[in-house]
Scaffold this motif. Structure first.
Motif, PDB file in Angstrom:
ATOM      1  N   ARG A 115      20.968  30.447 -30.056  1.00 52.48           N
ATOM      2  CA  ARG A 115      20.461  29.269 -29.351  1.00 52.48           C
ATOM      3  C   ARG A 115      21.466  28.608 -28.415  1.00 52.48           C
ATOM      4  O   ARG A 115      21.184  27.551 -27.848  1.00 52.48           O
ATOM      5  CB  ARG A 115      19.981  28.224 -30.360  1.00 52.48           C
ATOM      6  CG  ARG A 115      21.050  27.746 -31.386  1.00 52.48           C
ATOM      7  CD  ARG A 115      20.356  27.094 -32.536  1.00 52.48           C
ATOM      8  NE  ARG A 115      21.203  26.453 -33.518  1.00 52.48           N
ATOM      9  CZ  ARG A 115      21.773  27.074 -34.548  1.00 52.48           C
ATOM     10  NH1 ARG A 115      21.637  28.386 -34.682  1.00 52.48           N
ATOM     11  NH2 ARG A 115      22.480  26.404 -35.431  1.00 52.48           N
TER      12      ARG A 115
ATOM     13  N   SER B  52      17.190  26.995 -22.992  1.00 51.84           N
ATOM     14  CA  SER B  52      15.877  26.353 -22.972  1.00 51.84           C
ATOM     15  C   SER B  52      15.012  26.876 -24.124  1.00 51.84           C
ATOM     16  O   SER B  52      15.265  27.954 -24.688  1.00 51.84           O
ATOM     17  CB  SER B  52      15.170  26.634 -21.648  1.00 51.84           C
ATOM     18  OG  SER B  52      14.837  28.007 -21.548  1.00 51.84           O
ATOM     19  N   LYS B  53      14.001  26.118 -24.475  1.00 49.74           N
ATOM     20  CA  LYS B  53      13.086  26.543 -25.534  1.00 49.74           C
ATOM     21  C   LYS B  53      12.413  27.863 -25.179  1.00 49.74           C
ATOM     22  O   LYS B  53      12.182  28.709 -26.053  1.00 49.74           O
ATOM     23  CB  LYS B  53      12.034  25.464 -25.776  1.00 49.74           C
ATOM     24  CG  LYS B  53      12.591  24.174 -26.361  1.00 49.74           C
ATOM     25  CD  LYS B  53      11.494  23.151 -26.588  1.00 49.74           C
ATOM     26  CE  LYS B  53      12.058  21.850 -27.177  1.00 49.74           C
ATOM     27  NZ  LYS B  53      10.991  20.829 -27.374  1.00 49.74           N
ATOM     28  N   GLU B  54      12.105  28.033 -23.887  1.00 49.07           N
ATOM     29  CA  GLU B  54      11.461  29.272 -23.449  1.00 49.07           C
ATOM     30  C   GLU B  54      12.405  30.461 -23.628  1.00 49.07           C
ATOM     31  O   GLU B  54      11.993  31.529 -24.096  1.00 49.07           O
ATOM     32  CB  GLU B  54      11.033  29.151 -21.987  1.00 49.07           C
ATOM     33  CG  GLU B  54       9.918  28.153 -21.720  1.00 49.07           C
ATOM     34  CD  GLU B  54      10.415  26.695 -21.745  1.00 49.07           C
ATOM     35  OE1 GLU B  54      11.649  26.457 -21.717  1.00 49.07           O
ATOM     36  OE2 GLU B  54       9.569  25.790 -21.821  1.00 49.07           O
ATOM     37  N   ASP B  55      13.666  30.273 -23.245  1.00 51.94           N
ATOM     38  CA  ASP B  55      14.628  31.372 -23.375  1.00 51.94           C
ATOM     39  C   ASP B  55      14.923  31.691 -24.836  1.00 51.94           C
ATOM     40  O   ASP B  55      15.109  32.851 -25.205  1.00 51.94           O
ATOM     41  CB  ASP B  55      15.932  31.006 -22.656  1.00 51.94           C
ATOM     42  CG  ASP B  55      15.796  31.080 -21.146  1.00 51.94           C
ATOM     43  OD1 ASP B  55      14.847  31.720 -20.663  1.00 51.94           O
ATOM     44  OD2 ASP B  55      16.644  30.479 -20.457  1.00 51.94           O
ATOM     45  N   GLU B  56      14.949  30.665 -25.670  1.00 53.30           N
ATOM     46  CA  GLU B  56      15.179  30.904 -27.096  1.00 53.30           C
ATOM     47  C   GLU B  56      14.019  31.689 -27.703  1.00 53.30           C
ATOM     48  O   GLU B  56      14.228  32.598 -28.516  1.00 53.30           O
ATOM     49  CB  GLU B  56      15.357  29.580 -27.836  1.00 53.30           C
ATOM     50  CG  GLU B  56      15.701  29.748 -29.306  1.00 53.30           C
ATOM     51  CD  GLU B  56      15.932  28.418 -30.023  1.00 53.30           C
ATOM     52  OE1 GLU B  56      15.939  28.427 -31.272  1.00 53.30           O
ATOM     53  OE2 GLU B  56      16.102  27.389 -29.339  1.00 53.30           O
ATOM     54  N   ALA B  57      12.807  31.350 -27.290  1.00 50.62           N
ATOM     55  CA  ALA B  57      11.634  32.045 -27.818  1.00 50.62           C
ATOM     56  C   ALA B  57      11.556  33.479 -27.297  1.00 50.62           C
ATOM     57  O   ALA B  57      11.240  34.411 -28.042  1.00 50.62           O
ATOM     58  CB  ALA B  57      10.368  31.278 -27.443  1.00 50.62           C
ATOM     59  N   LYS B  58      11.856  33.638 -26.009  1.00 50.40           N
ATOM     60  CA  LYS B  58      11.777  34.973 -25.397  1.00 50.40           C
ATOM     61  C   LYS B  58      12.896  35.871 -25.878  1.00 50.40           C
ATOM     62  O   LYS B  58      12.729  37.079 -26.053  1.00 50.40           O
ATOM     63  CB  LYS B  58      11.834  34.831 -23.876  1.00 50.40           C
ATOM     64  CG  LYS B  58      11.717  36.154 -23.119  1.00 50.40           C
ATOM     65  CD  LYS B  58      11.652  35.911 -21.621  1.00 50.40           C
ATOM     66  CE  LYS B  58      12.903  35.237 -21.092  1.00 50.40           C
ATOM     67  NZ  LYS B  58      12.909  35.106 -19.614  1.00 50.40           N
TER      68      LYS B  58
ATOM     69  N   ALA C 257      17.901  36.337 -21.612  1.00 44.63           N
ATOM     70  CA  ALA C 257      18.144  35.117 -20.840  1.00 44.63           C
ATOM     71  C   ALA C 257      19.602  34.979 -20.421  1.00 44.63           C
ATOM     72  O   ALA C 257      19.898  34.585 -19.297  1.00 44.63           O
ATOM     73  CB  ALA C 257      17.718  33.899 -21.667  1.00 44.63           C
TER      74      ALA C 257
END
Length: 436
Positions: free
Chosen positions: A135, A415-421, A426
């Motif tokens: 993260r 970002s939350k998106e990069d952490e999820a992806k 990322a």
């Protein structure tokens, strides 16, 4: 003083051993990359491994510039660190004006000791990374690595091993507690000297406390407490544990600074304590969960290695078995504390390194073969060990907190998106595995 050809020949065996030991300790950081990488999620394994490799290149460069000077310079500043400019860039540390190699404290070329010590700084920084896996921005991690090693590791190395406040010097805390005695060479030393053979305070309490602080400040992974973050590659974990165990013989055996009986004792104690810790961890798993796991065995290896590190030259092999078994039990129980108290120590840096490091440091007061309570000693060694552990905790906690908040403006979290992806893609534009 330079190293004469005669001295080089007389100490060639020790010099050879120390170069091997330095290489073994350096191998531990790539080994840690496998250990942590296997424990990580599939989408963040490369980033986790890169954090270890990032520690290698950042710390190695800084150590040459001012790390050696801050840790082992002769100009002591408040008992906390040495003048970073005294040996800046290793000036006056390798050869003299005539090109002769300068002798180190152990009779061989000083540059060999520098090589050995830099590997300790590297692995200590890398250990912290497991607490914030999956993260954190890579650039922020690299900035933290450089600042933290300068403000936390080098000072603590000086305090413990460089004649500072946590050493056995006449100006240290131990001397203030229980007085001094003649060292036989016209000087004074603490009557009851602290024992940190290979880095219980400098490496493991230091890294473990830093990991706890970062886990609290950086915050939890998305889904912590709801999602099961299982290791994605247990063979990686086992390989990493094996490499760490192998490298640790340089870590502990090399801390004798000679190819002698103390190095042999450290080797045997390291083996027995680690084996006992595996057994202790697996017994806890068997009783609590009904199964003994490969992850538990690998984690038990590290817990035992951590616990014996400060004590490797101060215990008997039997004492090491008890120390290691208790370390395995304590760490197996401690890794669950993050769920009870709500801090996301991703890869159990706190549960293993902080807990086992504290236990190994304090346990010398019980199991030390010369001064421990169980071997006829009094309470003084135990008090000294507790004091140096507490001072190390407080010092590292404060320094790490300041650094962590200072870096907040540049951003810790992806970002939350990069952490999820997936942080691999990322942050590094790569993935560990390609699937058709």
């Amino acid at each position: 003083m330079y190293v004469s050809p005669e001295d080089l020949l007389a100490n060639s065996g020790n010099a050879a051993w120390m170069l091997v030991a330095a290489s073994l300790v350096l191998l531990m950081t790539p080994g840690l990359a496998f250990f942590y990488g296997g424990m990580s999620q599939q989408k963040s394994v490369l980033n986790m491994m890169m954090m270890s490799f990032g520690s290698m290149f950042v710390v190695a460069i800084i150590y040459v510039l001012w790390g050696w000077s801050m840790s082992y310079g002769t100009e002591n500043i408040g008992g906390i660190f040495a003048n970073p400019f005294e040996f800046f860039g290793l000036k006056d540390s390798i050869t003299d004006a005539d090109g002769n190699f300068i002798a180190g404290a152990w009779g061989y070329a000083n540059v060999i000791d520098i090589a050995f010590q830099v590997t300790f700084a590297i692995i200590t920084v890398a250990l912290i990374s497991g607490s914030i896996a999956g993260r954190v921005k890579y650039g922020t991690w690299l900035a933290f690595a450089g600042i933290w090693v300068t403000l936390a590791y080098f000072p603590l190395a000086h305090m413990v091993w460089g004649g500072g406040l946590l050493s056995g010097s006449e100006d240290g805390l131990a001397a203030k507690l229980f007085g001094t005695t003649d060292d036989g060479e016209g000087g004074l030393v603490a009557s009851v000297a602290p024992i940190d053979f290979a880095g219980g305070t400098v490496v493991h309490i230091n890294a473990g406390m830093a990991g706890l602080v970062l886990a609290l400040i950086v915050g939890k992974r998305a889904g912590f407490g709801r999602v099961a973050f299982r290791p994605h590659n247990l063979p990686f974990v086992m390989l990493g544990a094996a490499l760490l165990w192998f490298g640790w013989f340089g870590f502990n055996g090399g801390s004798a600074f000679a190819a002698d009986g103390v190095a042999g004792l450290a080797w045997v104690n390291t083996t027995t304590a680690t084996a006992a810790a595996i057994a202790g961890w697996l017994v806890v798993e068997r009783i609590r969960d009904g199964k003994a796991t490969s992850l538990g065995a690998a984690s038990g290896i590290v817990a035992g290695l951590v616990a014996i590190t400060p004590a490797a030259g101060a215990l008997t092999p039997i004492g090491s078995i008890f120390l290691g078994a208790i370390a395995g039990v304590l760490s197996a129980l401690a890794v669950g504390l993050k769920f009870k108290f709500g801090y996301d120590d991703s890869l159990d840096v706190v549960g293993v390194h902080l807990v086992a490091g504290l236990w190994g440091t304090v346990a010398i007061g019980f199991f030390g073969s010369e001064t421990g309570l169980f071997y006829g000693g009094d309470y003084k060694q135990l008090v000294v060990q507790i004091v140096i552990a507490l001072v190390a905790l407080i010092f590292t906690g404060i320094i790490t907190t300041v650094i962590a908040f200072a870096l907040k403006p540049i951003g810790w979290r992806v970002s939350k998106e990069d952490e999820a992806k997936g942080i691999d893609e990322a942050e590094h534009a790569e993935t560990a595995y390609d699937f058709a």
